[in-house]
Motif scaffolding. Sequence first.
Motif, mmCIF file in Angstrom:
data_model
loop_
_atom_site.group_PDB
_atom_site.id
_atom_site.type_symbol
_atom_site.label_atom_id
_atom_site.label_comp_id
_atom_site.label_asym_id
_atom_site.label_seq_id
_atom_site.Cartn_x
_atom_site.Cartn_y
_atom_site.Cartn_z
ATOM 1 N N LEU A 1 -3.922 0.909 8.687
ATOM 2 C CA LEU A 1 -4.883 1.689 8.061
ATOM 3 C C LEU A 1 -5.839 2.036 8.492
ATOM 4 N N THR A 2 -5.964 3.568 9.237
ATOM 5 C CA THR A 2 -6.429 4.205 10.199
ATOM 6 C C THR A 2 -7.014 5.036 9.486
ATOM 7 N N ILE A 3 -8.449 4.879 9.964
ATOM 8 C CA ILE A 3 -9.153 6.113 9.308
ATOM 9 C C ILE A 3 -10.792 6.505 10.141
ATOM 10 N N PHE B 1 0.973 -1.375 -0.142
ATOM 11 C CA PHE B 1 0.253 -0.421 0.182
ATOM 12 C C PHE B 1 0.882 1.325 0.113
ATOM 13 N N PRO B 2 0.794 1.890 -1.149
ATOM 14 C CA PRO B 2 1.291 3.336 -0.520
ATOM 15 C C PRO B 2 1.799 3.626 0.516
ATOM 16 N N HIS B 3 3.140 4.693 0.463
ATOM 17 C CA HIS B 3 3.769 5.325 1.604
ATOM 18 C C HIS B 3 3.092 6.562 1.274
ATOM 19 N N GLY B 4 2.881 7.803 2.451
ATOM 20 C CA GLY B 4 2.727 8.750 2.113
ATOM 21 C C GLY B 4 1.923 9.181 1.748
ATOM 22 N N LYS B 5 0.407 9.048 1.777
ATOM 23 C CA LYS B 5 -0.667 9.180 1.594
ATOM 24 C C LYS B 5 -1.323 9.968 2.543
ATOM 25 N N GLU B 6 -1.370 10.064 3.130
ATOM 26 C CA GLU B 6 -2.217 10.722 4.713
ATOM 27 C C GLU B 6 -2.902 12.243 3.444
ATOM 28 N N SER C 1 -3.913 7.914 8.927
ATOM 29 C CA SER C 1 -2.328 7.293 8.899
ATOM 30 C C SER C 1 -2.731 5.859 8.295
ATOM 31 N N PHE C 2 -0.867 5.592 7.855
ATOM 32 C CA PHE C 2 -1.383 4.097 7.438
ATOM 33 C C PHE C 2 0.892 3.919 7.686
ATOM 34 N N ASP C 3 0.177 2.393 8.983
ATOM 35 C CA ASP C 3 1.867 2.193 8.784
ATOM 36 C C ASP C 3 2.266 1.161 8.394
ATOM 37 N N ALA C 4 3.111 1.075 7.638
ATOM 38 C CA ALA C 4 3.974 0.297 6.983
ATOM 39 C C ALA C 4 4.415 -1.029 7.555
ATOM 40 N N GLY C 5 4.733 -0.779 8.584
ATOM 41 C CA GLY C 5 4.935 -2.047 9.473
ATOM 42 C C GLY C 5 4.365 -2.575 10.227
#
Length: 254
Positions: A81-83, A33-38, A73-77
Amino acid sequence: MKPQARLVSVTRVESLSPHLRRIVFSSEQLAGFPHGKEGAHVKVLVPHPGEQFPELAFDAPKPAFKRSYTIRSFDAGSLELTIDFVVNRHEGPATNWASTAKVGDFAAIAGPGAPKLSNYNEDNYLLIGDLTSINAVNGFARYIPRQANLKSIISVPTRADMIAMDAGDHLKIEWHIEDESSQTFEQQVERVAKVMPSDNTQVFFGLEARSVRTIKGILLNDLGYQRMNLFATGYWKKGVDADKFNRQKQQNPL
């Protein structure tokens, strides 16, 4: 039939305020999932009542209910994914699902789409939102330079809906509290916009559709803002369900 969305499950649920419920999704399918898409949006697909899993294909005979929501936010580690979902304001398939969602429930995620604001090299920014776009404001502010002149106005139903933002100290918010304010939201926006440079301020506003049109008129016609610097989107329309509103936007863009 090829899946078009990522199956996810609910791992945490938190009531942030009377009208916002935070849901954290996780899945191995979020790998990549792409990073930095907040601040950008995703489509959230939820099951039909009585069903455990959502249909993943958009063109299925009985597709899942799908609605657009903004990424907090999205935590790649941890692949989380937070909505944040608006609740207790209206009813609809996704809202009703989010109001009762619990750990272990399934949904699906498609996207993300392109962020509405992507130019982070200017000196002046005005971010205008409400509960539906509060995380667009928070997300975009993360990437605006700390030295920029950044102002924000956010409308919330009650003082208890003023949730914490984590974009940084440079994000200065003026809250419009609907059940307390003596002026309209549009009047408050006009007052703040008057002190910003009208010729080079980047403005994002994601709001109720009629409010978008009103504020766009104020900025363009009354205050002399530049059309090319306005990035507006109607997140919802009072009295109109999401599917009908999306059709209206296609026929008559805001």
